[in-house]
Scaffold this active site. Structure first.
Site, PDB file in Angstrom:
ATOM      1  N   ASP A  33       1.011  -1.371  -0.341  1.00  0.00           N
ATOM      2  CA  ASP A  33       0.054  -0.218   0.049  1.00  0.00           C
ATOM      3  C   ASP A  33       0.706   1.101  -0.142  1.00  0.00           C
ATOM      4  O   ASP A  33       1.460   1.337   1.004  1.00  0.00           O
ATOM      5  CB  ASP A  33      -0.910   0.324   1.028  1.00  0.00           C
ATOM      6  CG  ASP A  33      -2.017   0.820   1.013  1.00  0.00           C
ATOM      7  OD1 ASP A  33      -2.351   2.491   0.905  1.00  0.00           O
ATOM      8  OD2 ASP A  33      -3.409   0.254   1.434  1.00  0.00           O
ATOM      9  N   GLN A  96     -14.379   2.404   1.208  1.00  0.00           N
ATOM     10  CA  GLN A  96     -13.348   1.557   0.151  1.00  0.00           C
ATOM     11  C   GLN A  96     -13.786   2.506  -0.965  1.00  0.00           C
ATOM     12  O   GLN A  96     -14.377   3.857  -1.187  1.00  0.00           O
ATOM     13  CB  GLN A  96     -14.241   0.810  -0.775  1.00  0.00           C
ATOM     14  CG  GLN A  96     -13.937   0.059  -1.671  1.00  0.00           C
ATOM     15  CD  GLN A  96     -14.884  -1.715  -2.146  1.00  0.00           C
ATOM     16  OE1 GLN A  96     -15.723  -1.473  -2.396  1.00  0.00           O
ATOM     17  NE2 GLN A  96     -14.064  -1.667  -2.725  1.00  0.00           N
ATOM     18  N   HIS A 102     -10.180  -6.033  -2.331  1.00  0.00           N
ATOM     19  CA  HIS A 102      -8.619  -6.668  -1.685  1.00  0.00           C
ATOM     20  C   HIS A 102      -8.920  -6.480  -0.601  1.00  0.00           C
ATOM     21  O   HIS A 102      -9.488  -5.778  -0.144  1.00  0.00           O
ATOM     22  CB  HIS A 102      -7.986  -5.192  -1.833  1.00  0.00           C
ATOM     23  CG  HIS A 102      -8.611  -3.589  -1.603  1.00  0.00           C
ATOM     24  ND1 HIS A 102      -9.066  -3.267  -2.707  1.00  0.00           N
ATOM     25  CD2 HIS A 102      -7.907  -2.929  -1.162  1.00  0.00           C
ATOM     26  CE1 HIS A 102      -9.449  -2.086  -2.648  1.00  0.00           C
ATOM     27  NE2 HIS A 102      -9.170  -2.047  -1.127  1.00  0.00           N
ATOM     28  N   PHE A 103      -7.935  -7.102  -0.124  1.00  0.00           N
ATOM     29  CA  PHE A 103      -7.526  -7.201   1.749  1.00  0.00           C
ATOM     30  C   PHE A 103      -6.746  -6.282   2.263  1.00  0.00           C
ATOM     31  O   PHE A 103      -5.349  -6.426   1.419  1.00  0.00           O
ATOM     32  CB  PHE A 103      -7.612  -9.070   2.043  1.00  0.00           C
ATOM     33  CG  PHE A 103      -8.912  -9.722   2.534  1.00  0.00           C
ATOM     34  CD1 PHE A 103      -9.462 -10.098   3.521  1.00  0.00           C
ATOM     35  CD2 PHE A 103      -8.864 -10.418   0.905  1.00  0.00           C
ATOM     36  CE1 PHE A 103     -10.071 -10.230   3.825  1.00  0.00           C
ATOM     37  CE2 PHE A 103     -10.542 -11.078   1.955  1.00  0.00           C
ATOM     38  CZ  PHE A 103     -11.359 -10.994   2.378  1.00  0.00           C
ATOM     39  N   HIS A 104      -6.308  -5.719   3.284  1.00  0.00           N
ATOM     40  CA  HIS A 104      -5.809  -5.082   3.558  1.00  0.00           C
ATOM     41  C   HIS A 104      -4.901  -5.695   4.715  1.00  0.00           C
ATOM     42  O   HIS A 104      -5.197  -6.459   5.453  1.00  0.00           O
ATOM     43  CB  HIS A 104      -5.933  -4.056   4.331  1.00  0.00           C
ATOM     44  CG  HIS A 104      -6.510  -2.688   4.043  1.00  0.00           C
ATOM     45  ND1 HIS A 104      -6.082  -1.577   3.344  1.00  0.00           N
ATOM     46  CD2 HIS A 104      -7.646  -2.419   2.978  1.00  0.00           C
ATOM     47  CE1 HIS A 104      -6.501  -0.622   2.273  1.00  0.00           C
ATOM     48  NE2 HIS A 104      -7.945  -1.619   2.420  1.00  0.00           N
TER      49      HIS A 104
HETATM   50  P1  AMP Z   1     -10.219   1.072   0.238  1.00  0.00           P
HETATM   51  O1  AMP Z   1     -10.194   2.244   0.328  1.00  0.00           O
HETATM   52  O2  AMP Z   1     -10.146   0.093   1.576  1.00  0.00           O
HETATM   53  O3  AMP Z   1     -10.515   0.639  -1.098  1.00  0.00           O
HETATM   54  O4  AMP Z   1      -7.987   1.177   0.138  1.00  0.00           O
HETATM   55  C1  AMP Z   1      -7.905   1.036  -0.739  1.00  0.00           C
HETATM   56  C2  AMP Z   1      -6.161   1.530  -0.496  1.00  0.00           C
HETATM   57  O5  AMP Z   1      -5.066   1.688  -1.359  1.00  0.00           O
HETATM   58  C3  AMP Z   1      -5.696   2.313   0.296  1.00  0.00           C
HETATM   59  O6  AMP Z   1      -4.968   1.804   1.683  1.00  0.00           O
HETATM   60  C4  AMP Z   1      -4.822   3.285  -0.486  1.00  0.00           C
HETATM   61  O7  AMP Z   1      -3.244   3.899   0.410  1.00  0.00           O
HETATM   62  C5  AMP Z   1      -4.442   2.238  -1.484  1.00  0.00           C
HETATM   63  N1  AMP Z   1      -3.739   2.623  -2.687  1.00  0.00           N
HETATM   64  C6  AMP Z   1      -4.843   3.379  -3.536  1.00  0.00           C
HETATM   65  N2  AMP Z   1      -3.433   4.011  -5.018  1.00  0.00           N
HETATM   66  C7  AMP Z   1      -2.685   3.223  -4.244  1.00  0.00           C
HETATM   67  C8  AMP Z   1      -1.111   2.329  -5.465  1.00  0.00           C
HETATM   68  N3  AMP Z   1      -1.922   3.211  -6.686  1.00  0.00           N
HETATM   69  N4  AMP Z   1      -0.282   1.352  -4.378  1.00  0.00           N
HETATM   70  C9  AMP Z   1      -0.699   0.911  -4.019  1.00  0.00           C
HETATM   71  N5  AMP Z   1      -1.836   1.360  -2.936  1.00  0.00           N
HETATM   72  C10 AMP Z   1      -2.716   1.911  -3.741  1.00  0.00           C
END
Ligand code: AMP
Length: 142
Positions: A33, A96, A102-104
């Site tokens: 991330d 989201q 995706h999983f964190h």
């Molecule tokens: P969500 O809000 O659960 O959809 O999480 C999306 C995640 O993607 C967030 O934690 C962001 O920090 C991360 N994110 C957004 N753009 C990118 C990117 N280009 N590369 C890696 N992580 C990203």
């Protein structure tokens, strides 16, 4: 919600955007991330096109959780973490921000962690963290 084939993670899957990959196989990709909430924050995504958990096929969901389990073990080892937080957001109302499921995986607790998708992390530091996770995955597969 219809799947947008031009969402950020779809572009990462097609290598149209850069990512710091730590694991990839036929069905799954894991990468760092870039706005980490804590050191080692990793994302695991299926290659199947699905906005959220509700849209993911049963087969892909079953496969994905096994991959999450494996990568979480590597993250735990890489950062000598006593605990690991795993979370997954469905829908903008839940917070989201990227419409590809995706999983964190976050070492430690979210209590006291940085805000969600709030601030770009240090690229060199994230790259070093990615290397630690790759090494831990390698050790798991020995
Ligand atoms: P969500 O809000 O659960 O959809 O999480 C999306 C995640 O993607 C967030 O934690 C962001 O920090 C991360 N994110 C957004 N753009 C990118 C990117 N280009 N590369 C890696 N992580 C990203």
């Amino acid at each position: 919600m219809a799947y947008d084939p031009d969402n950020i993670f779809a572009k990462i899957l097609r290598d149209e955007l850069p990512s710091m990959r730590v694991y990839e196989d036929d069905t799954t990709l894991a990468f760092m991330d870039m706005m980490p909430q804590a050191k080692g924050h990793t994302l695991v995504i299926p290659k199947e096109a699905a906005v959220d958990l509700h849209e993911l096929s049963n087969v892909a969901a079953a496969d994905l959780i096994v991959k999450v389990q494996m990568i979480a073990s590597a993250v735990k080892q890489a950062f000598s973490a006593d605990g690991i937080t795993i979370f997954q957001l469905n829908g903008a109302a839940a917070g989201q921000t990227v419409p590809h499921i995706h999983f964190h995986i976050v070492p430690g607790s979210l209590l006291g962690a940085k805000g969600h998708a709030a601030a770009q992390g240090d690229s060199d530091e994230i790259a070093a963290d990615a290397e630690l996770i790759r090494a831990a995955l390698h050790n798991l597969h020995k």
